[in-house]
Design an enzyme around this catalytic site. Sequence first.
Site, PDB file in Angstrom:
ATOM      1  N   LYS A 158       1.087  -1.332   0.055  1.00  0.00           N
ATOM      2  CA  LYS A 158       0.270  -0.120  -0.331  1.00  0.00           C
ATOM      3  C   LYS A 158       0.770   1.054   0.068  1.00  0.00           C
ATOM      4  O   LYS A 158       1.378   1.843   0.875  1.00  0.00           O
ATOM      5  CB  LYS A 158      -0.630  -0.428   1.062  1.00  0.00           C
TER       6      LYS A 158
HETATM    7  O1  G3P Z   1      -9.110   2.434   4.979  1.00  0.00           O
HETATM    8  C1  G3P Z   1      -8.493   2.820   5.859  1.00  0.00           C
HETATM    9  C2  G3P Z   1      -9.168   3.875   7.092  1.00  0.00           C
HETATM   10  O2  G3P Z   1      -8.554   2.894   7.598  1.00  0.00           O
HETATM   11  C3  G3P Z   1      -9.614   4.980   7.089  1.00  0.00           C
HETATM   12  O3  G3P Z   1     -10.899   4.267   8.048  1.00  0.00           O
HETATM   13  O4  G3P Z   1     -12.460   5.624   9.867  1.00  0.00           O
HETATM   14  O5  G3P Z   1     -10.135   6.349  10.183  1.00  0.00           O
HETATM   15  O6  G3P Z   1     -11.453   7.518   8.343  1.00  0.00           O
HETATM   16  P1  G3P Z   1     -10.956   6.331   9.395  1.00  0.00           P
END
Ligand code: G3P
Length: 219
Positions: free
Chosen positions: A83
């Site tokens: 990634k």
């Molecule tokens: O895969 C990306 C994710 O982990 C981000 O999620 O909820 O931190 O915006 P969030």
Amino acid sequence: MKIFLDTADVAEIREYAASGLVDGVTTNPSLAAKAGKDYVESLKEICSIVPGAVSGEVLATDFAGMMKEAEVLRKIAANIAVKVPLTWDGLKACAKLSGEGTMVNVTLCFSPVQAWMAAKAGATFISPFIGRVDDMGEDGLGLIHDIRAVYDNYNFKTEILAASIRSVSHVRECLLAGADVATMPASIFKALISHPLTDKGLAAFMADAKKANVTIKGA
Ligand code: G3P
């Protein structure tokens, strides 16, 4: 649409992968920090638990550093996806790695133009962050629709991996928008099949069977 779990917690992945419904896993530096275990060792274990792609993210922000870390990551297992962030160095690393047959997930995508550039760099997956777009008062799911249209218009094979999913409705909208993958926390995965009428209906079936002593003889 494939289901990925968005976590670096090996025990959690093991628990939910036992359902047979988890196709892959995404991790990132914040999730690795939260899990608090050696990142490479955890990725090794995760790769052996799920059948599909497991994203391990580089920590370097320059091309040379990303390539050095990608060398370690891609040796972990055949189902690892390296990634990289959606930066010039990240896209350069993406082009090099995908040209060498390594799966690459380009992360931190917030616009269809960025997604187009990642596809041109040969990304296996593009990760648009729905929840974080919503957080800015914009339309996270609109972003998935737009990227779908761009990829279909030009026949790009890059898979749309909807990330930053915060609700079951986000998952429903991703299905309708034609996302290829949705990655979500375990709490949302668990909630996917919940419906109050399912619980109510099951309770009624059981009560009726008990009342009339219905059994399955031979079981
Ligand atoms: O895969 C990306 C994710 O982990 C981000 O999620 O909820 O931190 O915006 P969030």
